[in-house]
Scaffold this motif. Sequence first.
Motif, PDB file in Angstrom:
ATOM      1  N   CYS A  29      -7.936 -34.448 -55.198  1.00 53.47           N
ATOM      2  CA  CYS A  29      -7.094 -35.687 -55.907  1.00 53.47           C
ATOM      3  C   CYS A  29      -7.322 -34.887 -57.601  1.00 53.47           C
ATOM      4  O   CYS A  29      -7.636 -36.050 -58.771  1.00 53.47           O
ATOM      5  N   GLY A  67       0.834 -37.857 -49.687  1.00 55.09           N
ATOM      6  CA  GLY A  67      -0.024 -38.066 -49.539  1.00 55.09           C
ATOM      7  C   GLY A  67      -1.879 -37.599 -49.085  1.00 55.09           C
ATOM      8  O   GLY A  67      -2.163 -37.055 -49.898  1.00 55.09           O
ATOM      9  N   VAL A 100      -3.545 -39.506 -57.177  1.00 57.45           N
ATOM     10  CA  VAL A 100      -2.638 -40.569 -56.849  1.00 57.45           C
ATOM     11  C   VAL A 100      -1.462 -41.824 -57.560  1.00 57.45           C
ATOM     12  O   VAL A 100      -0.380 -42.179 -56.864  1.00 57.45           O
ATOM     13  N   VAL A 114       1.621 -39.347 -56.268  1.00 60.91           N
ATOM     14  CA  VAL A 114       1.489 -39.757 -54.855  1.00 60.91           C
ATOM     15  C   VAL A 114       2.510 -40.990 -54.423  1.00 60.91           C
ATOM     16  O   VAL A 114       3.687 -41.322 -53.987  1.00 60.91           O
ATOM     17  N   LYS A 162      -3.498 -40.507 -49.706  1.00 58.82           N
ATOM     18  CA  LYS A 162      -3.772 -40.143 -50.650  1.00 58.82           C
ATOM     19  C   LYS A 162      -5.534 -40.815 -50.396  1.00 58.82           C
ATOM     20  O   LYS A 162      -6.645 -40.067 -50.940  1.00 58.82           O
ATOM     21  N   ARG A 199      -7.764 -38.608 -49.385  1.00 52.46           N
ATOM     22  CA  ARG A 199      -8.212 -37.491 -49.357  1.00 52.46           C
ATOM     23  C   ARG A 199      -9.143 -37.815 -50.695  1.00 52.46           C
ATOM     24  O   ARG A 199     -10.377 -37.153 -50.724  1.00 52.46           O
TER      25      ARG A 199
END
Length: 345
Positions: free
Chosen positions: A149, A203, A209, A212, A231, A234
């Motif tokens: 991320c 994602g 974030v 995405v 996402k 993840r």
Amino acid sequence: MLAPTFSSMTHVIAPPAATEIRRFSWVAGLALAAALALAGLALRQLPGLALFSPMILALLLGLALRAMIGSKPVLTPGLRLAARPVLRAGIILLGLQLTASEVATIGARGLLIVATSLVATFFVTRRLGVWLRVERGLAELLAAGTSICGASAIVATNAVTRAPEEDVAYAVACVTLFGTIAMLLYPVLPLGLSATNFGLWSGACIHEVGQVVAAAYQNSEQAGETGTIAKLARVAMLAPLVLSLGFARRTAKERDIPAAAPPVPWFVFGFVAMIVVASLYPIPHAAKQLSAQIAAFLLATALAAMGFETSFAALRSKGIRPLLLAASASLFIALFSFLLLCVST
């Protein structure tokens, strides 16, 4: 009775004075980082800058201020407080944004694609780092930022890798660059994916974030919702990866990595605890939004401190190899997750 000597009087007076100086150092450094974080949050409201997270903007502001005024050792204690305890508090609060039920909505297929892409990207990036002769710590930061991320994963992973501040800044800059390219490019590619599959792919492979969300919603609302959940899945995998990396570091036998050196990343347990809390007890929307804003501010404060502690000379000394590694890792996660998506359809 003998009169006190000058040296004894100095001994009595100096400690309070020294304490005041230390207190000023803590407050001034922390206040500077917080001010840069607030500036980053404010800049994000300007047209065109909403695409970037406040963490990225705060980091850039820290770098720019360091370039203008140079290093200030008196600020170091407060900046270190911002870059460590404040950072970890922000990571812990991120856990309140996730629930097990939300993550489960993408199904077993989606979770498998996300998890497999993450693990494969992390290990392939580390291996490519060896081949490109990129320092191990920096390679691991790039691997974490690309596979999980973005900036949040980089700063969390650095609690284990203990890379220099310039490595963190370099990794964040690289991941932001290629994540932004992906955010702008992927929605216009003629891939022939359904809305659900495009959201799942976004994602699974785009870094931040916010990136995405911007890319997936450009396709459709359904793609946006699916991409956001993928996402978040993840992001939830940040905890096991950092814990596994910390365990591997602590048990490593290489001569250049002392087995007991890396600390146990206790804050990751706090992150997991917040996910459990959010899963078991419904959190009001307003409270969830407030916790997200506080987490963003804390993480931006940490990145601002890291930016100010980073010199451009140190960044230039890294050369182009880490940039090539970041580009290769971004291309790999995009192609690998797309292949998994096609095979599983």
